[in-house]
Design an enzyme around this catalytic site. Structure first.
Site: not given
Ligand code: BEZ
Length: 200
Positions: A23-27, A101
């Protein structure tokens, strides 16, 4: 500089899996520099996105760290979902992401909820308050200002914020924290332009 990549390798043995949900919530919503089998809009519950993590390696430098998102546990009774993107990937993808990351993020297991009501266990990266790059809470003004001042090897910190906000709009997802910082930055940039115009 911190490097959580080895710690992440020891956290879960992924060799037994053919594929894993991420699951991605940022970049990870907009910078998809890894192969995936499937990609679906999804959300998680019990977490809130916050620009509380320092970026010394991507969107800032050790001298002038930028701010990027992490997740903090949602307040009791807050049932607002955190929207993002879920990817079905092969386990090798995590070698790449553990490196990308590595500035304080650790892998955690999470229940990923899909729009059709189904859910799957997957993995997520979170940088908690114990990691040395954690910057924590600050006012919208201070966060906006720090983002506007910061840049690193991956580019302007403001580009990170604007791309994330735009990606959330494309997903039809509301995130007041992100949108308030974006509005403040747009306002600061307008004032800067105005001041430089009037100084001519
Ligand atoms: C993300 O889920 O987008 C994310 C993953 C690792 C670090 C920062 C954001």
């Amino acid at each position: 500089m911190i490097d959580t990549s080895n710690e992440n390798k020891d956290r879960q043995d992924l060799t037994q899996f053919d594929e894993i949900w991420l699951f991605g919530y940022g970049s990870l919503i907009y910078k998809v520099d890894f192969p995936f089998i499937e990609k679906i809009q999804a959300c998680i519950n019990g977490w809130q996105r916050r620009f509380w993590q320092g970026s010394h390696d991507h969107r800032g430098t050790p001298e002038q760290p930028g701010r990027v998102v992490t997740l903090i546990p949602a307040k009791k009774d807050d049932i607002t979902p955190c929207h993002g993107m879920a990817y079905r990937v092969s386990p090798e993808v995590f070698e790449h992401l553990d490196h990308r990351e590595k500035n304080g993020y650790l892998r955690h297991e999470i229940a990923i909820e899909f729009k059709d009501g189904s859910s799957k266990q997957g993995l997520i990266y979170i940088a908690d308050e114990k990691n040395p790059a954690f910057l924590g809470e600050a006012s919208v003004e201070d966060i906006a200002n720090q983002i506007l001042m910061s840049r690193g090897p991956s580019g302007e910190n403001s580009e990170y914020l604007f791309k994330l906000a735009q990606s959330l709009r494309v997903l039809n997802a509301v995130d007041h924290h992100v949108f308030e910082i974006e509005a403040r930055m747009n306002n600061d940039l307008r004032n800067c332009t105005y001041l430089s115009e009037t100084a001519k």
